[in-house]
Write a protein that holds these residues in place. Structure first.
Motif, PDB file in Angstrom:
ATOM      1  N   SER A  73     -47.436  66.707 -13.997  1.00 28.34           N
ATOM      2  CA  SER A  73     -48.051  67.407 -14.718  1.00 28.34           C
ATOM      3  C   SER A  73     -48.356  68.717 -13.859  1.00 28.34           C
ATOM      4  CB  SER A  73     -49.576  66.670 -15.030  1.00 28.34           C
ATOM      5  OG  SER A  73     -50.217  66.505 -13.879  1.00 28.34           O
ATOM      6  N   ASN A  74     -48.672  68.693 -12.620  1.00 25.13           N
ATOM      7  CA  ASN A  74     -48.570  69.777 -11.644  1.00 25.13           C
ATOM      8  C   ASN A  74     -47.390  70.425 -11.540  1.00 25.13           C
ATOM      9  OD1 ASN A  74     -51.494  69.732 -10.720  1.00 25.13           O
ATOM     10  ND2 ASN A  74     -50.923  68.230  -9.281  1.00 25.13           N
ATOM     11  N   LEU A  75     -46.249  69.855 -11.480  1.00 26.70           N
ATOM     12  CA  LEU A  75     -44.970  70.399 -11.823  1.00 26.70           C
ATOM     13  C   LEU A  75     -44.890  71.299 -12.919  1.00 26.70           C
ATOM     14  CD1 LEU A  75     -42.343  68.013 -10.245  1.00 26.70           C
ATOM     15  CD2 LEU A  75     -42.879  70.003  -9.290  1.00 26.70           C
ATOM     16  N   ALA A  76     -45.321  70.708 -14.100  1.00 22.48           N
ATOM     17  CA  ALA A  76     -45.274  71.520 -15.527  1.00 22.48           C
ATOM     18  C   ALA A  76     -46.263  72.606 -15.256  1.00 22.48           C
ATOM     19  CB  ALA A  76     -45.588  70.543 -16.682  1.00 22.48           C
ATOM     20  N   PHE A  77     -47.252  72.675 -14.618  1.00 21.11           N
ATOM     21  CA  PHE A  77     -48.272  73.764 -14.815  1.00 21.11           C
ATOM     22  C   PHE A  77     -47.860  74.562 -13.465  1.00 21.11           C
ATOM     23  CE2 PHE A  77     -51.182  71.604 -17.605  1.00 21.11           C
ATOM     24  CZ  PHE A  77     -51.725  72.657 -18.261  1.00 21.11           C
ATOM     25  N   LEU A  78     -47.025  74.332 -12.689  1.00 20.71           N
ATOM     26  CA  LEU A  78     -46.688  75.004 -11.721  1.00 20.71           C
ATOM     27  C   LEU A  78     -45.709  76.090 -12.102  1.00 20.71           C
ATOM     28  CD1 LEU A  78     -47.243  75.788  -8.790  1.00 20.71           C
ATOM     29  CD2 LEU A  78     -44.978  73.930  -7.807  1.00 20.71           C
ATOM     30  N   ALA A  79     -44.811  75.459 -12.999  1.00 20.98           N
ATOM     31  CA  ALA A  79     -43.688  76.248 -13.336  1.00 20.98           C
ATOM     32  C   ALA A  79     -44.102  77.348 -14.410  1.00 20.98           C
ATOM     33  CB  ALA A  79     -42.808  75.340 -14.289  1.00 20.98           C
ATOM     34  N   VAL A  80     -45.231  77.154 -15.047  1.00 21.25           N
ATOM     35  CA  VAL A  80     -45.811  78.235 -15.754  1.00 21.25           C
ATOM     36  C   VAL A  80     -46.770  79.390 -14.980  1.00 21.25           C
ATOM     37  CG1 VAL A  80     -45.133  77.388 -17.830  1.00 21.25           C
ATOM     38  CG2 VAL A  80     -47.525  76.916 -16.915  1.00 21.25           C
ATOM     39  N   SER A  81     -47.171  78.549 -13.982  1.00 23.46           N
ATOM     40  CA  SER A  81     -48.276  79.326 -12.980  1.00 23.46           C
ATOM     41  C   SER A  81     -48.133  80.795 -12.799  1.00 23.46           C
ATOM     42  CB  SER A  81     -48.726  78.393 -11.758  1.00 23.46           C
ATOM     43  OG  SER A  81     -47.615  78.618 -11.045  1.00 23.46           O
ATOM     44  N   GLY A  82     -46.698  80.856 -12.561  1.00 23.47           N
ATOM     45  CA  GLY A  82     -46.345  82.354 -12.264  1.00 23.47           C
ATOM     46  C   GLY A  82     -46.378  83.657 -13.432  1.00 23.47           C
ATOM     47  N   MET A  83     -46.729  83.069 -14.388  1.00 24.64           N
ATOM     48  CA  MET A  83     -46.896  83.880 -15.762  1.00 24.64           C
ATOM     49  C   MET A  83     -47.936  84.784 -15.276  1.00 24.64           C
ATOM     50  SD  MET A  83     -46.163  81.512 -18.912  1.00 24.64           S
ATOM     51  CE  MET A  83     -44.675  81.056 -19.279  1.00 24.64           C
ATOM     52  N   GLY A 122     -61.541  75.324  -5.862  1.00 25.55           N
ATOM     53  CA  GLY A 122     -60.734  75.773  -4.755  1.00 25.55           C
ATOM     54  C   GLY A 122     -60.323  77.266  -4.856  1.00 25.55           C
ATOM     55  N   THR A 123     -60.317  77.517  -6.351  1.00 28.98           N
ATOM     56  CA  THR A 123     -59.745  78.906  -6.897  1.00 28.98           C
ATOM     57  C   THR A 123     -61.059  79.856  -6.843  1.00 28.98           C
ATOM     58  OG1 THR A 123     -60.014  78.434  -9.008  1.00 28.98           O
ATOM     59  CG2 THR A 123     -57.725  78.237  -8.042  1.00 28.98           C
ATOM     60  N   THR A 124     -62.110  79.516  -7.498  1.00 32.58           N
ATOM     61  CA  THR A 124     -63.413  80.196  -7.659  1.00 32.58           C
ATOM     62  C   THR A 124     -64.267  80.338  -6.616  1.00 32.58           C
ATOM     63  OG1 THR A 124     -64.450  78.609  -8.699  1.00 32.58           O
ATOM     64  CG2 THR A 124     -63.126  79.958 -10.337  1.00 32.58           C
ATOM     65  N   VAL A 125     -64.237  79.478  -5.575  1.00 30.63           N
ATOM     66  CA  VAL A 125     -65.094  79.445  -4.298  1.00 30.63           C
ATOM     67  C   VAL A 125     -64.516  79.582  -3.098  1.00 30.63           C
ATOM     68  CG1 VAL A 125     -66.988  78.054  -3.211  1.00 30.63           C
ATOM     69  CG2 VAL A 125     -66.891  77.749  -5.786  1.00 30.63           C
ATOM     70  N   VAL A 126     -63.535  78.911  -2.952  1.00 32.17           N
ATOM     71  CA  VAL A 126     -62.854  79.200  -1.651  1.00 32.17           C
ATOM     72  C   VAL A 126     -61.925  80.351  -1.625  1.00 32.17           C
ATOM     73  CG1 VAL A 126     -61.222  78.072   0.248  1.00 32.17           C
ATOM     74  CG2 VAL A 126     -63.201  76.662  -1.401  1.00 32.17           C
ATOM     75  N   GLY A 127     -61.270  80.609  -2.911  1.00 30.74           N
ATOM     76  CA  GLY A 127     -60.478  81.555  -3.074  1.00 30.74           C
ATOM     77  C   GLY A 127     -58.828  81.363  -2.889  1.00 30.74           C
ATOM     78  N   PHE A 128     -58.540  80.216  -3.283  1.00 29.80           N
ATOM     79  CA  PHE A 128     -57.111  79.804  -2.788  1.00 29.80           C
ATOM     80  C   PHE A 128     -56.149  80.318  -4.286  1.00 29.80           C
ATOM     81  CE2 PHE A 128     -58.293  76.493  -0.058  1.00 29.80           C
ATOM     82  CZ  PHE A 128     -57.389  76.588   1.046  1.00 29.80           C
ATOM     83  N   PRO A 129     -55.002  80.821  -4.416  1.00 33.14           N
ATOM     84  CA  PRO A 129     -54.586  81.128  -5.292  1.00 33.14           C
ATOM     85  C   PRO A 129     -54.274  79.719  -6.319  1.00 33.14           C
ATOM     86  CG  PRO A 129     -53.491  81.998  -3.337  1.00 33.14           C
ATOM     87  CD  PRO A 129     -54.356  81.125  -3.038  1.00 33.14           C
ATOM     88  N   ARG A 130     -54.161  79.972  -7.620  1.00 29.72           N
ATOM     89  CA  ARG A 130     -53.983  78.784  -8.470  1.00 29.72           C
ATOM     90  C   ARG A 130     -52.648  78.118  -8.045  1.00 29.72           C
ATOM     91  NH1 ARG A 130     -53.889  80.876 -14.152  1.00 29.72           N
ATOM     92  NH2 ARG A 130     -51.649  81.738 -13.370  1.00 29.72           N
ATOM     93  N   GLY A 131     -51.690  78.640  -8.084  1.00 26.28           N
ATOM     94  CA  GLY A 131     -50.246  78.125  -7.764  1.00 26.28           C
ATOM     95  C   GLY A 131     -50.305  77.499  -6.329  1.00 26.28           C
ATOM     96  N   THR A 132     -51.168  77.918  -5.603  1.00 27.29           N
ATOM     97  CA  THR A 132     -50.866  77.111  -4.107  1.00 27.29           C
ATOM     98  C   THR A 132     -51.776  75.963  -3.951  1.00 27.29           C
ATOM     99  OG1 THR A 132     -51.230  79.351  -2.853  1.00 27.29           O
ATOM    100  CG2 THR A 132     -52.116  77.309  -1.463  1.00 27.29           C
ATOM    101  N   LEU A 133     -52.726  75.968  -4.762  1.00 26.88           N
ATOM    102  CA  LEU A 133     -53.542  74.502  -4.879  1.00 26.88           C
ATOM    103  C   LEU A 133     -52.634  73.528  -5.782  1.00 26.88           C
ATOM    104  CD1 LEU A 133     -57.388  75.231  -5.784  1.00 26.88           C
ATOM    105  CD2 LEU A 133     -56.568  74.265  -3.780  1.00 26.88           C
ATOM    106  N   LEU A 134     -52.019  73.983  -6.666  1.00 31.16           N
ATOM    107  CA  LEU A 134     -51.197  73.048  -7.538  1.00 31.16           C
ATOM    108  C   LEU A 134     -50.070  72.579  -6.614  1.00 31.16           C
ATOM    109  CD1 LEU A 134     -50.930  74.925 -10.846  1.00 31.16           C
ATOM    110  CD2 LEU A 134     -52.181  72.749 -10.339  1.00 31.16           C
ATOM    111  N   THR A 135     -49.550  73.462  -5.754  1.00 32.31           N
ATOM    112  CA  THR A 135     -48.677  72.956  -4.715  1.00 32.31           C
ATOM    113  C   THR A 135     -48.998  71.910  -3.954  1.00 32.31           C
ATOM    114  OG1 THR A 135     -47.191  75.101  -5.137  1.00 32.31           O
ATOM    115  CG2 THR A 135     -46.792  73.609  -3.088  1.00 32.31           C
TER     116      THR A 135
END
Length: 439
Positions: free
Chosen positions: A169-179, A266-279
């Motif tokens: 599921s993370n691979l699937a969303f990682l594949a589209v996270s660059g959009m 991780g994205t809204t509080v700490v500030g990680f990019p969405r793709g980074t957390l998924l990875t």
């Protein structure tokens, strides 16, 4: 395809394929909803709300599926104990996969208004109902073909499906996270849901080659099938049902904190990019799978109950350090946090299938392990992202969240000490050393 031996029984490879592939597909379907709830559903289906309220509403919709899971466990478990394991496992794939595909083509709030979140909730309920009967059947189709000395290893076949569902599921969303955000919210989030249809067809082909285990077939041949499995379960083994349900809280409490809530935190509080957390979460699932293998092997050697206790203890101790590492904003330390969390879950997952098979009578075992697992999942999985969101909004600190998860895990740790192994079923070889280590 599930190969068979000369005796007509499924081979180990066939059992592994049917148990592992099916649960992988089911949990892929289930986890992509959690990921989408964290990343997209708040704005797409609840746009009139504030950011906090929209996220909370999306997580509440995510939680609705958990409320349906114990019902699905009871209903599907009833027929699994009366009719057989195989037919129910095909049904769970159809229910979950069909609901997942339909979510992928669902109009948003902007298109049809209030009907969009209502349909989303309805499909989530159908998805949860199907998942409710999946885990128990997949565990039993493996463990009931195994000798007592190999039950944890065979039970781990289905457990691989949980981290594999997270991984895919993370691979699937990682594949589209660059959009771009516009493209992702317009159609990108739908792609993982639509792909699930192909996976479900594959799962049905594999499971259609199964047959029920001799242990269950002997019950049918003696006309000893329980007429109302849940009623008999509640009357004869209420202690194990209650304690196993409580013992099941810790794995999803830790797991959903990482794979669902952390995507928002991780994205809204700490500030990680969405793709980074998924990875980072994706990498940690590889460790999760390896830990399941090791834990299952050790469970067959030293006892499933003993390994589960060790896992539950680590689940009590890790939440505070985990949030502390993530809060540094360091990718390396966040990866360490998620990796240790994966080890924590893997220890319990490797032991759980063997342990739960051993504590319920075969006549109502499908109902017993399904209901216990799903009740624990409802408390540990459904509520955790919601409670975590409320706690952070109230205290603006992760400490309260970590203590909440640790508290849930403590309940599991205390409960697993009390579960009791039953005597072997008629015609089943006993294993003296295994009895000793699990009492």
């Amino acid at each position: 395809m599930a190969a068979t031996t000369d005796t007509g029984r499924p081979s180990t490879k066939g059992i592994f394929a049917a148990s592992f592939i099916g649960t992988s597909i089911e949990w892929y379907d289930y986890y992509i909803f959690g990921t989408a709830a964290a990343l997209a559903f708040g704005s797409l289906f609840f746009p009139a709300s504030s950011s906090f309220a929209g996220t909370l509403a999306a997580f509440a919709t995510f939680a609705v599926g958990f409320l349906a899971r114990p019902i699905g466990a009871a209903v599907i478990g009833h027929f699994g104990d009366r009719v057989g394991r195989k037919s129910m496992l095909i049904l769970t794939l159809v229910l979950t996969g069909g609901a997942t595909f339909l979510i992928g083509v669902l109009p948003t709030y902007a298109a049809i208004g209030i009907g969009a979140p209502l349909l989303l909730v309805a499909l989530r309920i159908a998805q949860g109902f199907g998942v409710g009967g999946e885990w128990g059947g997949a565990i039993l189709i493996a463990t009931e073909h195994a000798s007592p000395r190999r039950r944890a290893v065979y039970g781990s076949f289905a457990q691989f499906g949980v981290p594999m569902g997270v991984l895919t599921s993370n691979l699937a969303f990682l594949a589209v996270s660059g959009m771009s955000d516009d493209a992702f919210l317009s159609y990108g989030w739908r792609i993982p849901f639509l792909l699930s249809l192909l996976l479900v067809i594959l799962g049905i082909v594999v499971r259609s080659r199964l047959r029920d285990a001799p242990e269950f077939e002997r019950v049918k041949q003696r006309n000893a099938v329980s007429k109302v499995p849940f009623a008999e379960l509640a009357r004869r083994q209420p202690r194990n049902l209650t304690l196993a349900s409580l013992a099941s809280i810790a794995p999803p409490a830790v797991g959903y904190t990482v794979i669902v809530y952390m995507l928002t935190y991780g994205t809204t509080v700490v500030g990680f990019p969405r793709g980074t957390l998924l990875t980072l979460i994706l990498i940690s699932t590889v460790v999760w799978i390896g830990t399941i293998i090791a834990s299952a092997a050790l469970s067959d050697r030293y006892g499933s109950k003993r390994l589960y206790i060790i896992g539950a203890l680590t689940a009590v101790l890790w939440p505070l350090p985990m949030f502390g590492l993530v809060n540094t904003g360091s990718e390396g330390l966040a990866l360490l946090a998620f990796t240790v969390a994966a080890i924590v879950q893997g220890i319990m997952a490797g032991a759980q299938g063997g342990l739960f098979t051993e504590i319920f009578d075969v006549r109502f075992r499908y109902s017993g392990i399904s209901i216990a697992y799903q009740l624990g999942g409802m408390i540990g999985g459904a509520l955790t992202p919601i409670v975590a969101t409320i706690l952070f909004e109230s205290y603006r600190s992760s400490t309260a969240i970590a203590l909440y998860v640790a508290g849930l895990s403590l309940v599991s740790l205390v409960s697993v000490f009390g579960v009791r192994k039953i005597a072997p079923a008629e015609g089943e070889p006993s294993d003296v050393s295994d009895v000793r280590t699990n009492t």
